[in-house]
Design an enzyme around this catalytic site. Sequence first.
Site, mmCIF file in Angstrom:
data_model
loop_
_atom_site.group_PDB
_atom_site.id
_atom_site.type_symbol
_atom_site.label_atom_id
_atom_site.label_comp_id
_atom_site.label_asym_id
_atom_site.label_seq_id
_atom_site.Cartn_x
_atom_site.Cartn_y
_atom_site.Cartn_z
ATOM 1 N N HIS A 79 0.823 -1.214 0.000
ATOM 2 C CA HIS A 79 0.000 0.000 0.000
ATOM 3 C C HIS A 79 0.849 1.253 0.000
ATOM 4 O O HIS A 79 1.992 1.272 0.425
ATOM 5 C CB HIS A 79 -0.965 0.006 1.195
ATOM 6 C CG HIS A 79 -0.360 0.505 2.470
ATOM 7 N ND1 HIS A 79 -0.421 1.821 2.854
ATOM 8 C CD2 HIS A 79 0.324 -0.136 3.441
ATOM 9 C CE1 HIS A 79 0.185 1.970 4.027
ATOM 10 N NE2 HIS A 79 0.653 0.798 4.398
ATOM 11 N N CYS A 80 0.241 2.308 -0.543
ATOM 12 C CA CYS A 80 0.768 3.661 -0.426
ATOM 13 C C CYS A 80 -0.406 4.510 0.061
ATOM 14 O O CYS A 80 -1.380 3.979 0.581
ATOM 15 C CB CYS A 80 1.371 4.146 -1.742
ATOM 16 S SG CYS A 80 0.254 4.127 -3.164
ATOM 17 N N VAL A 81 -0.336 5.794 -0.088
ATOM 18 C CA VAL A 81 -1.407 6.645 0.429
ATOM 19 C C VAL A 81 -2.717 6.394 -0.318
ATOM 20 O O VAL A 81 -3.753 6.145 0.289
ATOM 21 C CB VAL A 81 -1.002 8.136 0.380
ATOM 22 C CG1 VAL A 81 -2.166 9.022 0.806
ATOM 23 C CG2 VAL A 81 0.213 8.386 1.259
#
Length: 144
Positions: A79-81
């Site tokens: 995941h990222c933002v």
Amino acid sequence: MFIGDTHSAGDLARLRELGVRHVVRCHPKSVLDSEHPDIRYLELPWGDGLAQEKIGTHLERAVRFLDGAVRRGDRCLVHCVAGMNRSGSVAVAYTMRALGLGFDDALLVVLAARPVVSPNEEFRRELRDMECGPMDGGGGGGGG
């Protein structure tokens, strides 16, 4: 492998329900990030907008981390933002390496799982460069 955003990474009950044991966090840790003691985390503190930043080292670390987890039969979240650019780039890199695909085919596989994935142009260039050989410069092994 699951691909998501900060919100999905913070839903510890859902991660447990899905059996996620490894998480790749593709952004600097913030106060919004939750952690669970039963989950192993790899933090890749890189940003979306740093054109001069080469992501090859981050991709290499992530692919190794994911490969080790998958070989043990563990489920992973990347995941990222927003779950689009950085995490999508990691998912494409892992798919390229794991399935022996070129960038375009790996991107299609990842898009089928998460249609919002959209690596930026610099990341796309680096992912295409991976088609020329292993990220770590090693000899690799079979494949063809």
